[in-house]
Design a protein around this motif. Structure first.
Motif, mmCIF file in Angstrom:
data_model
loop_
_atom_site.group_PDB
_atom_site.id
_atom_site.type_symbol
_atom_site.label_atom_id
_atom_site.label_comp_id
_atom_site.label_asym_id
_atom_site.label_seq_id
_atom_site.Cartn_x
_atom_site.Cartn_y
_atom_site.Cartn_z
ATOM 1 N N PHE A 264 56.850 87.631 21.514
ATOM 2 C CA PHE A 264 57.517 87.288 22.772
ATOM 3 C C PHE A 264 57.248 88.329 23.851
ATOM 4 O O PHE A 264 56.867 88.002 24.981
ATOM 5 N N PHE A 265 57.413 89.607 23.529
ATOM 6 C CA PHE A 265 57.241 90.649 24.547
ATOM 7 C C PHE A 265 55.775 90.870 24.894
ATOM 8 O O PHE A 265 55.462 91.239 26.028
ATOM 9 N N LEU A 266 54.859 90.670 23.941
ATOM 10 C CA LEU A 266 53.439 90.789 24.283
ATOM 11 C C LEU A 266 53.028 89.751 25.318
ATOM 12 O O LEU A 266 52.230 90.039 26.210
ATOM 13 N N VAL B 137 43.821 90.643 24.155
ATOM 14 C CA VAL B 137 42.420 90.920 24.502
ATOM 15 C C VAL B 137 42.219 90.546 25.960
ATOM 16 O O VAL B 137 42.242 89.365 26.308
ATOM 17 N N PRO B 138 42.070 91.511 26.856
ATOM 18 C CA PRO B 138 41.941 91.176 28.279
ATOM 19 C C PRO B 138 40.650 90.419 28.551
ATOM 20 O O PRO B 138 39.627 90.631 27.884
ATOM 21 N N ARG C 54 47.602 97.106 21.582
ATOM 22 C CA ARG C 54 48.371 95.860 21.527
ATOM 23 C C ARG C 54 48.010 95.039 20.288
ATOM 24 O O ARG C 54 48.883 94.423 19.662
ATOM 25 N N LEU C 55 46.739 95.023 19.911
ATOM 26 C CA LEU C 55 46.356 94.352 18.668
ATOM 27 C C LEU C 55 46.946 95.083 17.451
ATOM 28 O O LEU C 55 47.323 94.450 16.457
ATOM 29 N N GLU C 56 47.014 96.393 17.524
ATOM 30 C CA GLU C 56 47.613 97.158 16.427
ATOM 31 C C GLU C 56 49.095 96.816 16.275
ATOM 32 O O GLU C 56 49.606 96.689 15.148
ATOM 33 N N TYR C 57 49.790 96.618 17.387
ATOM 34 C CA TYR C 57 51.216 96.303 17.356
ATOM 35 C C TYR C 57 51.470 94.971 16.646
ATOM 36 O O TYR C 57 52.290 94.878 15.719
ATOM 37 N N VAL C 58 50.748 93.920 17.047
ATOM 38 C CA VAL C 58 50.957 92.625 16.402
ATOM 39 C C VAL C 58 50.420 92.629 14.972
ATOM 40 O O VAL C 58 50.977 91.974 14.082
ATOM 41 N N GLY C 59 49.363 93.417 14.715
ATOM 42 C CA GLY C 59 48.832 93.491 13.357
ATOM 43 C C GLY C 59 49.792 94.156 12.392
ATOM 44 O O GLY C 59 49.892 93.744 11.219
ATOM 45 N N GLN C 60 50.491 95.169 12.847
ATOM 46 C CA GLN C 60 51.469 95.823 11.987
ATOM 47 C C GLN C 60 52.585 94.864 11.597
ATOM 48 O O GLN C 60 53.015 94.819 10.429
ATOM 49 N N PRO D 214 43.909 100.588 31.028
ATOM 50 C CA PRO D 214 44.900 100.821 29.963
ATOM 51 C C PRO D 214 44.867 99.791 28.842
ATOM 52 O O PRO D 214 45.248 100.109 27.720
ATOM 53 N N ARG D 215 44.428 98.558 29.124
ATOM 54 C CA ARG D 215 44.452 97.551 28.060
ATOM 55 C C ARG D 215 43.131 97.464 27.307
ATOM 56 O O ARG D 215 42.995 96.628 26.417
#
Length: 533
Positions: A206-208, A349-350, A419-425, A413-414
Protein backbone atom coordinates in the motif's frame (compact mmCIF):
# COMPACT_ATOMS: atom_id res chain seq x y z
CA UNK A 1 41.09 -26.78 108.42
CA UNK A 2 41.22 -25.06 105.01
CA UNK A 3 44.06 -22.73 104.25
CA UNK A 4 43.30 -18.96 104.49
CA UNK A 5 43.55 -18.45 100.68
CA UNK A 6 40.98 -21.12 99.86
CA UNK A 7 38.63 -19.83 102.53
CA UNK A 8 38.87 -16.32 101.05
CA UNK A 9 38.10 -17.69 97.55
CA UNK A 10 35.07 -19.59 98.80
CA UNK A 11 33.75 -16.44 100.51
CA UNK A 12 34.28 -14.40 97.28
CA UNK A 13 32.47 -16.89 95.04
CA UNK A 14 29.54 -17.39 97.34
CA UNK A 15 28.13 -20.60 98.75
CA UNK A 16 28.64 -23.74 96.71
CA UNK A 17 25.51 -25.20 94.94
CA UNK A 18 23.98 -28.12 96.82
CA UNK A 19 23.11 -31.34 94.95
CA UNK A 20 19.43 -31.52 93.86
CA UNK A 21 17.15 -34.45 94.63
CA UNK A 22 16.60 -36.99 91.83
CA UNK A 23 12.93 -36.05 91.29
CA UNK A 24 13.75 -32.38 90.72
CA UNK A 25 16.60 -33.27 88.32
CA UNK A 26 14.24 -35.36 86.16
CA UNK A 27 11.64 -32.59 86.12
CA UNK A 28 14.16 -29.99 84.93
CA UNK A 29 15.41 -32.25 82.16
CA UNK A 30 11.85 -32.82 81.05
CA UNK A 31 11.15 -29.07 80.82
CA UNK A 32 14.29 -28.48 78.77
CA UNK A 33 13.28 -31.23 76.34
CA UNK A 34 9.94 -29.56 75.77
CA UNK A 35 11.64 -26.25 75.03
CA UNK A 36 14.11 -27.87 72.61
CA UNK A 37 11.40 -29.70 70.66
CA UNK A 38 9.40 -26.45 70.14
CA UNK A 39 6.23 -28.47 70.36
CA UNK A 40 3.36 -25.95 70.53
CA UNK A 41 1.22 -26.29 73.60
CA UNK A 42 -2.46 -26.98 73.10
CA UNK A 43 -4.63 -23.90 72.60
CA UNK A 44 -6.24 -22.56 75.74
CA UNK A 45 -9.76 -23.61 76.49
CA UNK A 46 -12.48 -20.97 76.31
CA UNK A 47 -12.99 -21.11 80.09
CA UNK A 48 -9.32 -20.44 80.90
CA UNK A 49 -8.17 -16.84 81.43
CA UNK A 50 -6.55 -15.06 78.38
CA UNK A 51 -2.82 -15.52 78.01
CA UNK A 52 -0.51 -12.51 78.40
CA UNK A 53 1.14 -11.01 75.34
CA UNK A 54 4.57 -12.41 76.18
CA UNK A 55 3.35 -15.90 77.08
CA UNK A 56 5.84 -18.59 75.95
CA UNK A 57 3.07 -20.97 74.94
CA UNK A 58 1.43 -18.38 72.68
CA UNK A 59 4.78 -17.52 71.07
CA UNK A 60 5.53 -21.21 70.46
CA UNK A 61 2.09 -21.68 68.88
CA UNK A 62 2.63 -18.73 66.51
CA UNK A 63 6.08 -20.01 65.57
CA UNK A 64 4.64 -23.40 64.64
CA UNK A 65 1.93 -21.79 62.51
CA UNK A 66 4.49 -19.61 60.73
CA UNK A 67 6.74 -22.59 59.97
CA UNK A 68 3.78 -24.45 58.59
CA UNK A 69 2.99 -21.53 56.20
CA UNK A 70 6.57 -20.85 55.11
CA UNK A 71 7.59 -24.40 54.24
CA UNK A 72 4.62 -26.22 52.70
CA UNK A 73 4.68 -29.80 51.62
CA UNK A 74 6.52 -30.65 48.41
CA UNK A 75 4.25 -30.60 45.37
CA UNK A 76 4.15 -33.23 42.70
CA UNK A 77 5.54 -32.28 39.26
CA UNK A 78 2.97 -30.99 36.74
CA UNK A 79 1.51 -33.50 34.34
CA UNK A 80 3.15 -31.99 31.28
CA UNK A 81 6.59 -33.02 32.56
CA UNK A 82 5.61 -36.66 33.10
CA UNK A 83 6.76 -38.75 30.16
CA UNK A 84 4.04 -40.66 28.35
CA UNK A 85 4.48 -43.66 26.10
CA UNK A 86 4.31 -42.74 22.40
CA UNK A 87 1.20 -43.54 20.41
CA UNK A 88 1.33 -46.68 18.34
CA UNK A 89 1.17 -46.37 14.57
CA UNK A 90 -2.51 -47.26 14.30
CA UNK A 91 -3.69 -44.70 16.86
CA UNK A 92 -1.37 -42.03 15.44
CA UNK A 93 -2.70 -42.63 11.94
CA UNK A 94 -6.28 -42.47 13.19
CA UNK A 95 -5.54 -39.19 15.00
CA UNK A 96 -4.18 -37.55 11.85
CA UNK A 97 -6.95 -38.88 9.62
CA UNK A 98 -9.65 -37.56 11.96
CA UNK A 99 -7.97 -34.14 12.21
CA UNK A 100 -9.62 -31.26 10.30
CA UNK A 101 -6.15 -30.23 9.12
CA UNK A 102 -6.24 -32.92 6.40
CA UNK A 103 -9.79 -32.19 5.22
CA UNK A 104 -9.01 -29.74 2.39
CA UNK A 105 -6.83 -31.09 -0.40
CA UNK A 106 -7.31 -28.08 -2.70
CA UNK A 107 -6.42 -25.50 0.00
CA UNK A 108 -3.39 -26.85 1.86
CA UNK A 109 -2.54 -23.59 3.66
CA UNK A 110 -6.08 -23.12 4.95
CA UNK A 111 -6.24 -26.78 5.93
CA UNK A 112 -3.01 -26.50 7.92
CA UNK A 113 -4.45 -23.62 10.01
CA UNK A 114 -7.64 -25.42 11.01
CA UNK A 115 -7.69 -26.86 14.56
CA UNK A 116 -5.90 -30.17 14.98
CA UNK A 117 -8.98 -31.77 16.58
CA UNK A 118 -12.75 -31.30 16.13
CA UNK A 119 -14.28 -28.50 18.18
CA UNK A 120 -15.85 -29.48 21.50
CA UNK A 121 -19.18 -28.49 23.03
CA UNK A 122 -17.49 -25.68 25.00
CA UNK A 123 -16.09 -24.26 21.76
CA UNK A 124 -19.51 -24.36 20.09
CA UNK A 125 -21.06 -22.65 23.10
CA UNK A 126 -18.64 -19.72 22.81
CA UNK A 127 -19.32 -19.48 19.07
CA UNK A 128 -23.08 -19.40 19.59
CA UNK A 129 -22.76 -16.69 22.24
CA UNK A 130 -20.10 -14.29 20.91
CA UNK A 131 -19.41 -14.95 17.23
CA UNK A 132 -22.32 -12.85 15.98
CA UNK A 133 -20.96 -9.84 17.86
CA UNK A 134 -17.52 -10.26 16.27
CA UNK A 135 -18.93 -10.68 12.75
CA UNK A 136 -21.17 -7.63 13.15
CA UNK A 137 -18.24 -5.47 14.31
CA UNK A 138 -16.14 -6.59 11.30
CA UNK A 139 -18.95 -6.10 8.77
CA UNK A 140 -19.69 -9.72 7.82
CA UNK A 141 -23.10 -11.35 7.29
CA UNK A 142 -24.46 -12.99 10.42
CA UNK A 143 -25.43 -16.24 8.71
CA UNK A 144 -23.22 -19.27 9.51
CA UNK A 145 -20.26 -19.54 7.15
CA UNK A 146 -21.05 -23.23 6.47
CA UNK A 147 -23.95 -22.05 4.28
CA UNK A 148 -21.60 -20.28 1.85
CA UNK A 149 -20.56 -21.98 -1.39
CA UNK A 150 -22.36 -24.60 -3.42
CA UNK A 151 -23.88 -27.31 -1.28
CA UNK A 152 -21.32 -29.38 0.58
CA UNK A 153 -18.39 -28.14 -1.45
CA UNK A 154 -15.45 -27.60 0.91
CA UNK A 155 -13.47 -25.91 -1.87
CA UNK A 156 -14.89 -22.52 -0.84
CA UNK A 157 -12.46 -21.12 1.76
CA UNK A 158 -15.11 -18.79 3.25
CA UNK A 159 -17.01 -21.83 4.58
CA UNK A 160 -14.38 -22.21 7.33
CA UNK A 161 -14.42 -18.57 8.44
CA UNK A 162 -16.44 -19.19 11.62
CA UNK A 163 -13.95 -21.74 12.92
CA UNK A 164 -10.92 -19.55 12.17
CA UNK A 165 -12.64 -16.46 13.60
CA UNK A 166 -13.33 -18.40 16.80
CA UNK A 167 -9.66 -19.42 17.05
CA UNK A 168 -8.54 -15.82 16.48
CA UNK A 169 -10.22 -14.64 19.70
CA UNK A 170 -8.97 -17.48 21.90
CA UNK A 171 -5.84 -15.87 23.31
CA UNK A 172 -4.38 -17.74 26.26
CA UNK A 173 -6.37 -16.98 29.40
CA UNK A 174 -5.11 -18.89 32.44
CA UNK A 175 -8.50 -18.68 34.13
CA UNK A 176 -10.30 -20.36 31.22
CA UNK A 177 -10.07 -24.09 30.73
CA UNK A 178 -11.25 -23.87 27.12
CA UNK A 179 -8.32 -21.80 25.83
CA UNK A 180 -5.80 -24.14 27.45
CA UNK A 181 -6.79 -27.13 25.33
CA UNK A 182 -4.20 -28.09 22.76
CA UNK A 183 -6.19 -27.64 19.56
CA UNK A 184 -7.43 -24.18 20.57
CA UNK A 185 -4.10 -22.93 21.91
CA UNK A 186 -2.06 -24.14 18.93
CA UNK A 187 -4.68 -23.04 16.40
CA UNK A 188 -4.68 -19.49 17.76
CA UNK A 189 -0.88 -19.25 17.84
CA UNK A 190 -0.57 -20.55 14.27
CA UNK A 191 -3.01 -17.89 13.09
CA UNK A 192 -1.14 -14.99 14.72
CA UNK A 193 2.13 -16.37 13.34
CA UNK A 194 0.71 -16.03 9.81
CA UNK A 195 -1.21 -12.80 10.41
CA UNK A 196 1.79 -10.66 11.37
CA UNK A 197 3.43 -11.22 7.97
CA UNK A 198 0.14 -10.68 6.14
CA UNK A 199 -0.17 -7.23 7.75
CA UNK A 200 3.44 -6.33 6.97
CA UNK A 201 3.06 -7.24 3.28
CA UNK A 202 -0.30 -5.45 2.99
CA UNK A 203 1.06 -2.15 4.29
CA UNK A 204 4.28 -2.56 2.30
CA UNK A 205 2.37 -2.80 -0.99
CA UNK A 206 0.00 0.00 0.00
CA UNK A 207 2.66 2.55 0.98
CA UNK A 208 4.95 1.70 -1.95
CA UNK A 209 2.15 2.56 -4.37
CA UNK A 210 0.85 5.52 -2.39
CA UNK A 211 4.26 7.21 -1.97
CA UNK A 212 6.25 6.38 -5.13
CA UNK A 213 9.06 8.85 -4.34
CA UNK A 214 9.61 7.87 -0.70
CA UNK A 215 12.41 5.67 0.60
CA UNK A 216 11.58 2.59 2.73
CA UNK A 217 12.73 4.26 5.97
CA UNK A 218 9.72 6.61 6.35
CA UNK A 219 7.40 3.79 5.21
CA UNK A 220 8.58 1.53 8.02
CA UNK A 221 7.88 4.35 10.49
CA UNK A 222 4.36 4.74 9.11
CA UNK A 223 3.69 1.01 9.44
CA UNK A 224 5.01 0.92 13.01
CA UNK A 225 2.88 3.91 14.00
CA UNK A 226 -0.24 2.23 12.57
CA UNK A 227 0.13 -1.36 13.77
CA UNK A 228 2.81 -1.19 16.45
CA UNK A 229 2.02 -2.92 19.73
CA UNK A 230 1.20 0.40 21.43
CA UNK A 231 -1.44 1.31 18.84
CA UNK A 232 -3.19 -2.07 18.55
CA UNK A 233 -5.36 -1.75 21.72
CA UNK A 234 -6.67 1.54 20.31
CA UNK A 235 -7.78 -0.20 17.08
CA UNK A 236 -9.32 -3.09 19.05
CA UNK A 237 -11.46 -0.59 20.95
CA UNK A 238 -12.29 1.41 17.80
CA UNK A 239 -13.81 -1.73 16.24
CA UNK A 240 -15.76 -2.51 19.47
CA UNK A 241 -13.94 -5.80 19.94
CA UNK A 242 -12.47 -5.04 23.37
CA UNK A 243 -15.33 -6.80 25.18
CA UNK A 244 -14.42 -10.04 23.40
CA UNK A 245 -10.68 -9.71 24.01
CA UNK A 246 -10.98 -8.49 27.63
CA UNK A 247 -14.39 -9.73 28.84
CA UNK A 248 -13.67 -9.17 32.55
CA UNK A 249 -11.43 -6.06 32.48
CA UNK A 250 -11.70 -2.41 31.56
CA UNK A 251 -9.27 -1.79 28.68
CA UNK A 252 -8.61 1.83 29.66
CA UNK A 253 -7.61 0.95 33.24
CA UNK A 254 -5.27 -1.94 32.41
CA UNK A 255 -1.51 -1.46 32.50
CA UNK A 256 0.46 -1.83 29.28
CA UNK A 257 2.04 -5.21 29.91
CA UNK A 258 -1.42 -6.70 30.58
CA UNK A 259 -3.31 -5.20 27.65
CA UNK A 260 -0.79 -5.13 24.77
CA UNK A 261 0.19 -8.83 24.35
CA UNK A 262 -3.40 -10.20 24.21
CA UNK A 263 -4.53 -7.39 21.91
CA UNK A 264 -1.58 -7.96 19.58
CA UNK A 265 -2.15 -11.73 19.45
CA UNK A 266 -5.87 -11.35 18.65
CA UNK A 267 -5.22 -8.62 16.07
CA UNK A 268 -2.63 -10.70 14.19
CA UNK A 269 -4.69 -13.89 14.36
CA UNK A 270 -7.75 -12.05 13.09
CA UNK A 271 -6.01 -10.96 9.90
CA UNK A 272 -4.51 -14.41 9.45
CA UNK A 273 -8.06 -15.81 9.39
CA UNK A 274 -9.31 -13.09 7.00
CA UNK A 275 -6.37 -13.65 4.62
CA UNK A 276 -6.95 -17.41 4.51
CA UNK A 277 -10.67 -17.12 3.78
CA UNK A 278 -11.05 -13.97 1.68
CA UNK A 279 -7.59 -12.88 0.45
CA UNK A 280 -5.67 -9.63 0.56
CA UNK A 281 -8.46 -7.26 -0.69
CA UNK A 282 -10.55 -8.14 2.35
CA UNK A 283 -7.56 -7.43 4.60
CA UNK A 284 -7.51 -3.87 3.25
CA UNK A 285 -11.26 -3.45 3.75
CA UNK A 286 -11.18 -4.53 7.38
CA UNK A 287 -8.11 -2.39 8.11
CA UNK A 288 -9.51 0.84 6.69
CA UNK A 289 -13.26 0.36 7.18
CA UNK A 290 -13.81 -1.78 10.28
CA UNK A 291 -10.82 -0.43 12.23
CA UNK A 292 -10.86 3.02 10.63
CA UNK A 293 -7.12 3.42 10.04
CA UNK A 294 -6.08 6.73 8.50
CA UNK A 295 -2.62 6.78 6.85
CA UNK A 296 -2.69 10.58 6.80
CA UNK A 297 -3.26 10.96 10.53
CA UNK A 298 -0.79 13.19 12.33
CA UNK A 299 0.31 10.39 14.68
CA UNK A 300 1.32 8.18 11.73
CA UNK A 301 3.65 10.62 9.99
CA UNK A 302 7.39 9.80 9.90
CA UNK A 303 9.95 12.09 11.44
CA UNK A 304 11.33 14.84 9.21
CA UNK A 305 14.55 14.01 7.39
CA UNK A 306 16.59 15.41 4.55
CA UNK A 307 14.96 14.23 1.34
CA UNK A 308 17.05 13.77 -1.79
CA UNK A 309 15.66 15.51 -4.86
CA UNK A 310 13.99 12.99 -7.17
CA UNK A 311 14.71 14.28 -10.67
CA UNK A 312 13.36 11.18 -12.39
CA UNK A 313 9.83 11.10 -13.70
CA UNK A 314 7.11 8.64 -12.67
CA UNK A 315 4.12 7.27 -14.51
CA UNK A 316 1.08 9.46 -15.07
CA UNK A 317 -1.02 7.31 -12.74
CA UNK A 318 1.16 8.23 -9.77
CA UNK A 319 1.45 11.92 -10.68
CA UNK A 320 -2.30 12.61 -10.79
CA UNK A 321 -3.23 11.77 -7.21
CA UNK A 322 -2.33 9.58 -4.28
CA UNK A 323 -3.77 6.10 -4.49
CA UNK A 324 -6.34 5.08 -1.89
CA UNK A 325 -6.77 1.67 -0.31
CA UNK A 326 -9.71 0.98 -2.64
CA UNK A 327 -7.38 1.40 -5.63
CA UNK A 328 -4.83 -0.98 -4.17
CA UNK A 329 -7.35 -3.57 -2.96
CA UNK A 330 -9.72 -3.57 -5.93
CA UNK A 331 -7.09 -3.42 -8.65
CA UNK A 332 -7.22 -6.36 -11.04
CA UNK A 333 -4.58 -6.49 -13.77
CA UNK A 334 -6.04 -6.97 -17.26
CA UNK A 335 -5.49 -10.40 -18.83
CA UNK A 336 -2.92 -9.00 -21.28
CA UNK A 337 -0.92 -7.14 -18.63
CA UNK A 338 2.85 -7.39 -18.76
CA UNK A 339 3.04 -9.19 -15.41
CA UNK A 340 1.02 -10.11 -12.36
CA UNK A 341 1.45 -6.82 -10.41
CA UNK A 342 2.25 -4.07 -12.97
CA UNK A 343 1.36 -1.20 -10.67
CA UNK A 344 3.61 -2.51 -7.90
CA UNK A 345 6.37 -3.06 -10.46
CA UNK A 346 6.05 0.58 -11.59
CA UNK A 347 6.20 1.70 -7.98
CA UNK A 348 9.52 -0.13 -7.44
CA UNK A 349 11.23 0.08 -10.87
CA UNK A 350 11.20 3.65 -12.22
CA UNK A 351 10.44 4.07 -15.94
CA UNK A 352 13.78 5.83 -16.34
CA UNK A 353 15.51 2.45 -16.06
CA UNK A 354 14.99 2.06 -19.81
CA UNK A 355 17.96 4.36 -20.40
CA UNK A 356 20.18 1.53 -19.07
CA UNK A 357 19.21 -0.90 -21.83
CA UNK A 358 22.25 -2.14 -23.72
CA UNK A 359 24.92 -1.00 -21.25
CA UNK A 360 27.92 -3.17 -20.31
CA UNK A 361 26.20 -4.87 -17.35
CA UNK A 362 23.13 -5.59 -19.45
CA UNK A 363 25.28 -7.14 -22.16
CA UNK A 364 27.83 -9.08 -20.05
CA UNK A 365 26.25 -9.99 -16.71
CA UNK A 366 22.50 -10.12 -17.20
CA UNK A 367 22.53 -13.39 -19.24
CA UNK A 368 24.62 -15.09 -16.54
CA UNK A 369 22.30 -13.93 -13.75
CA UNK A 370 19.20 -15.00 -15.68
CA UNK A 371 20.73 -18.40 -16.41
CA UNK A 372 21.48 -18.96 -12.70
CA UNK A 373 17.99 -17.92 -11.62
CA UNK A 374 16.22 -19.86 -14.40
CA UNK A 375 14.84 -16.81 -16.22
CA UNK A 376 12.90 -16.14 -18.35
CA UNK A 377 10.06 -18.41 -17.31
CA UNK A 378 7.88 -19.82 -20.12
CA UNK A 379 4.66 -17.80 -20.32
CA UNK A 380 1.58 -18.38 -22.46
CA UNK A 381 0.67 -14.85 -23.54
CA UNK A 382 -1.86 -14.34 -26.31
CA UNK A 383 0.25 -11.62 -27.90
CA UNK A 384 3.95 -12.41 -28.52
CA UNK A 385 4.88 -8.75 -28.06
CA UNK A 386 3.77 -8.93 -24.45
CA UNK A 387 6.16 -11.80 -23.75
CA UNK A 388 8.99 -9.81 -25.32
CA UNK A 389 8.10 -6.70 -23.28
CA UNK A 390 7.96 -8.79 -20.10
CA UNK A 391 11.50 -10.07 -20.69
CA UNK A 392 12.74 -6.51 -21.26
CA UNK A 393 11.15 -5.33 -18.02
CA UNK A 394 12.55 -8.36 -16.19
CA UNK A 395 16.08 -7.54 -17.40
CA UNK A 396 15.78 -3.93 -16.25
CA UNK A 397 14.45 -5.06 -12.89
CA UNK A 398 17.34 -7.48 -12.46
CA UNK A 399 19.81 -4.70 -13.17
CA UNK A 400 18.08 -2.56 -10.53
CA UNK A 401 18.35 -5.46 -8.04
CA UNK A 402 22.14 -5.35 -8.37
CA UNK A 403 22.41 -1.52 -8.21
CA UNK A 404 23.87 -0.71 -4.80
CA UNK A 405 22.69 2.64 -3.33
CA UNK A 406 26.25 3.97 -3.52
CA UNK A 407 26.05 4.11 -7.32
CA UNK A 408 23.19 6.43 -8.33
CA UNK A 409 21.12 7.17 -5.22
CA UNK A 410 22.36 10.72 -4.60
CA UNK A 411 21.61 11.77 -8.20
CA UNK A 412 18.53 9.57 -8.77
CA UNK A 413 17.18 8.37 -5.39
CA UNK A 414 15.02 5.60 -6.87
CA UNK A 415 17.79 4.10 -9.02
CA UNK A 416 18.78 1.63 -6.31
CA UNK A 417 17.53 -1.65 -4.90
CA UNK A 418 15.99 -0.26 -1.70
CA UNK A 419 12.31 -0.39 -2.66
CA UNK A 420 12.59 -3.85 -4.23
CA UNK A 421 14.47 -5.00 -1.13
CA UNK A 422 11.62 -3.74 1.08
CA UNK A 423 8.90 -5.69 -0.74
CA UNK A 424 11.21 -8.70 -1.13
CA UNK A 425 11.81 -8.92 2.59
CA UNK A 426 8.07 -8.94 3.32
CA UNK A 427 7.14 -11.47 0.64
CA UNK A 428 9.90 -13.90 1.64
CA UNK A 429 8.70 -13.68 5.26
CA UNK A 430 5.16 -14.59 4.18
CA UNK A 431 6.24 -17.38 1.83
CA UNK A 432 8.43 -18.97 4.50
CA UNK A 433 5.61 -18.70 7.07
CA UNK A 434 3.21 -20.48 4.71
CA UNK A 435 5.80 -23.16 4.03
CA UNK A 436 6.39 -23.84 7.73
CA UNK A 437 2.65 -23.99 8.47
CA UNK A 438 2.07 -26.60 5.78
CA UNK A 439 5.17 -28.58 6.71
CA UNK A 440 4.72 -28.72 10.51
CA UNK A 441 1.03 -29.42 11.15
CA UNK A 442 1.42 -30.14 14.86
CA UNK A 443 3.71 -27.25 15.84
CA UNK A 444 2.55 -24.26 17.91
CA UNK A 445 3.07 -20.72 16.69
CA UNK A 446 5.96 -19.83 19.00
CA UNK A 447 8.00 -22.78 17.80
CA UNK A 448 7.28 -21.81 14.17
CA UNK A 449 8.27 -18.20 14.87
CA UNK A 450 11.64 -19.27 16.26
CA UNK A 451 12.30 -21.58 13.30
CA UNK A 452 11.23 -18.82 10.90
CA UNK A 453 13.66 -16.40 12.52
CA UNK A 454 16.55 -18.86 12.33
CA UNK A 455 15.94 -19.73 8.67
CA UNK A 456 15.71 -16.12 7.48
CA UNK A 457 18.63 -14.61 9.35
CA UNK A 458 20.37 -11.97 7.25
CA UNK A 459 23.72 -13.73 7.29
CA UNK A 460 22.15 -16.86 5.80
CA UNK A 461 20.27 -14.96 3.07
CA UNK A 462 23.47 -13.31 1.89
CA UNK A 463 25.34 -16.60 2.07
CA UNK A 464 22.80 -18.31 -0.20
CA UNK A 465 23.44 -15.60 -2.82
CA UNK A 466 27.19 -15.98 -2.49
CA UNK A 467 26.90 -19.76 -2.89
CA UNK A 468 25.50 -19.11 -6.38
CA UNK A 469 28.41 -16.70 -7.09
CA UNK A 470 26.00 -13.87 -7.85
CA UNK A 471 27.70 -11.36 -5.54
CA UNK A 472 30.31 -10.67 -8.23
CA UNK A 473 27.69 -8.83 -10.31
CA UNK A 474 26.74 -6.19 -7.71
CA UNK A 475 27.30 -2.65 -9.05
CA UNK A 476 28.99 -0.44 -6.43
CA UNK A 477 29.90 3.23 -6.70
CA UNK A 478 33.47 4.02 -7.73
CA UNK A 479 34.20 5.71 -4.40
CA UNK A 480 33.40 2.61 -2.34
CA UNK A 481 34.31 -0.17 -4.78
CA UNK A 482 37.60 -1.09 -3.12
CA UNK A 483 36.19 -0.91 0.40
CA UNK A 484 33.32 -3.28 -0.37
CA UNK A 485 35.52 -5.75 -2.22
CA UNK A 486 38.01 -6.05 0.64
CA UNK A 487 35.80 -5.61 3.71
CA UNK A 488 33.55 -8.51 4.57
CA UNK A 489 31.57 -6.52 7.16
CA UNK A 490 30.49 -4.09 4.45
CA UNK A 491 30.03 -6.65 1.69
CA UNK A 492 27.86 -9.22 3.46
CA UNK A 493 24.87 -6.92 4.23
CA UNK A 494 24.84 -5.80 0.60
CA UNK A 495 24.53 -9.41 -0.58
CA UNK A 496 21.55 -9.86 1.75
CA UNK A 497 19.91 -6.77 0.25
CA UNK A 498 20.41 -8.09 -3.30
CA UNK A 499 18.94 -11.45 -2.29
CA UNK A 500 15.78 -9.82 -0.95
CA UNK A 501 15.52 -7.47 -3.95
CA UNK A 502 15.52 -10.49 -6.29
CA UNK A 503 12.58 -11.95 -4.36
CA UNK A 504 10.77 -8.62 -4.58
CA UNK A 505 11.25 -8.48 -8.35
CA UNK A 506 10.07 -12.08 -8.74
CA UNK A 507 6.90 -11.19 -6.84
CA UNK A 508 6.26 -8.08 -8.93
CA UNK A 509 6.80 -9.84 -12.27
CA UNK A 510 5.63 -13.43 -11.82
CA UNK A 511 3.83 -13.46 -8.47
CA UNK A 512 4.18 -15.54 -5.32
CA UNK A 513 4.77 -18.94 -7.05
CA UNK A 514 8.05 -17.69 -8.50
CA UNK A 515 9.20 -16.53 -5.04
CA UNK A 516 8.58 -20.07 -3.78
CA UNK A 517 10.58 -21.45 -6.70
CA UNK A 518 13.54 -19.17 -5.99
CA UNK A 519 13.54 -19.78 -2.23
CA UNK A 520 13.12 -23.55 -2.16
CA UNK A 521 14.47 -24.73 -5.52
CA UNK A 522 17.17 -22.27 -6.56
CA UNK A 523 18.57 -21.07 -3.22
CA UNK A 524 17.32 -23.89 -0.93
CA UNK A 525 16.29 -21.64 1.97
CA UNK A 526 15.38 -24.50 4.30
CA UNK A 527 18.97 -25.41 4.99
CA UNK A 528 20.16 -23.99 8.29
CA UNK A 529 23.72 -23.81 7.02
CA UNK A 530 24.82 -23.72 3.36
CA UNK A 531 25.86 -27.08 2.03
CA UNK A 532 29.56 -27.88 1.81
CA UNK A 533 31.14 -27.48 -1.61
Amino acid sequence: MAPPAMAFQALALGPLPLPLPAARRRRRVRVLAVAADHTPPPPPSPSSPPEPANSPSRLLRELAERKKAVSPKKKHPPRRFILKPPLDDERLTQRFLSSPQLSLKALPLLSSCLPSAPLSAADRTWMDEYLLEAKQALGYPLAPSETLGDGDDDGCPARHFDVLLYLAFQHLDTSCERTRTRHVRSGHSRLWFLGQYVLELAFCEFFLQRYPRESPGPMRERVFALIGKRAIPKWIKAASLHNLVFPYDDLDKMIRKDREPPAKAVFWALFGAIYLCFGMPEVYRVLFEAFGMDPEDESCQPKLRRQLEDVDYVSVEFEKRQLTWQDVAAYRPPPDALFAHPRLFRACVPPGMHRFRGNIWDFDNRPKVMNTLGYPLPMNDRIPEITEARNIELGLGLQLCFLHPSKHKFEHPRFCLERLEYVGQKIQDLVMAERLLMKHLDAPGRWLAEKHRRLLMNKYCGRYLRDKHLHHYIIYGESVQDRFEHNRRLRNPSTTAVQQAIHGLAYCVYGKPDVRRLMFEVFDFEQVQPKAV
